[in-house]
Scaffold this active site. Structure first.
Site, PDB file in Angstrom:
ATOM      1  N   HIS A  34       0.868  -1.175   0.000  1.00 21.22           N
ATOM      2  CA  HIS A  34       0.000   0.000   0.000  1.00 21.22           C
ATOM      3  C   HIS A  34       0.904   1.224   0.000  1.00 21.22           C
ATOM      4  O   HIS A  34       1.717   1.418   0.901  1.00 21.22           O
ATOM      5  CB  HIS A  34      -0.911   0.022   1.235  1.00 21.22           C
ATOM      6  CG  HIS A  34      -1.841   1.202   1.216  1.00 21.22           C
ATOM      7  ND1 HIS A  34      -3.059   1.157   0.585  1.00 21.22           N
ATOM      8  CD2 HIS A  34      -1.701   2.456   1.702  1.00 21.22           C
ATOM      9  CE1 HIS A  34      -3.639   2.335   0.704  1.00 21.22           C
ATOM     10  NE2 HIS A  34      -2.836   3.144   1.382  1.00 21.22           N
ATOM     11  N   CYS A  35       0.768   2.044  -1.026  1.00 23.80           N
ATOM     12  CA  CYS A  35       1.617   3.229  -1.164  1.00 23.80           C
ATOM     13  C   CYS A  35       0.916   4.434  -0.544  1.00 23.80           C
ATOM     14  O   CYS A  35      -0.186   4.800  -0.950  1.00 23.80           O
ATOM     15  CB  CYS A  35       1.914   3.498  -2.633  1.00 23.80           C
ATOM     16  SG  CYS A  35       2.968   4.928  -2.882  1.00 23.80           S
TER      17      CYS A  35
END
Length: 180
Positions: free
Chosen positions: A25-26
């Site tokens: 998850h960025c």
């Protein structure tokens, strides 16, 4: 139930959804990066790296021209800023952009390493945690073994004698498992 779970899918606690072929998850994109979006993410890193480098180089030329005294900048023409203010502003912006360039380049190189190793970010993190857990437990066992080997009769009173005698054997077994 028609739902089938894959080994590469994971529930993302930030997005509150299940992501197939999960990588990470960025926080910068505020979205999950998976197998289908990884190439786009990689291109975004490369273009961000190129953009910040271009800005740094542009500001270096601006500072160079200010010291040389050749040209007036748009800031001096339209806003009437003095030459020293423009130079100071360009220097501060260059330092910020340089820090961003270094950070993005580090991230880009890390993802190049992951592509080379054929790992997802999640797999890399899980392998690192597993390795750290094994090495820290081995270190604790080695220290306990060394303590019992040094002076078996003068062991601390808070460690039962059975535990002290047990650690050296466990350490040898774990050392054999780690070496093979």
């Amino acid at each position: 139930n028609n739902f089938s779970s894959y080994s590469t899918s994971k529930h993302c606690k930030h997005c509150e959804r299940c992501v197939f072929d999960f990588d990470h998850h960025c926080l910068f994109v505020n979205n999950c990066i998976n197998g289908t979006s990884y190439r786009t993410f990689f291109v975004m890193l490369a273009s961000t790296m190129a953009t910040t480098l271009t800005c740094v180089i542009g500001n270096i030329f601006l500072i160079y021209n200010q010291f040389k005294g050749n040209k007036q900048t748009i800031f001096q023409i339209y806003y009437g800023l003095p030459s020293d203010a423009v130079t100071a502003l360009a220097l501060v912006i260059s330092l910020i952009e340089l820090a961003c360039f270094v950070a993005v380049t580090h991230l880009f190189c890390f993802h190049c390493f992951l592509v080379w190793k054929n790992l997802t970010t999640y797999q890399y993190i899980m392998q690192k945690r597993e390795h750290d857990a094994r090495s820290s437990s081995t270190t604790v066992l080695r220290k306990a073994s060394k303590m019992s080997d040094d002076s078996e009769h003068s062991s601390p009173s808070w460690i039962p004698r059975k535990i002290i005698k047990f650690f050296p054997r466990t350490t040898r077994i774990e050392m054999q498992e780690l070496s093979s």
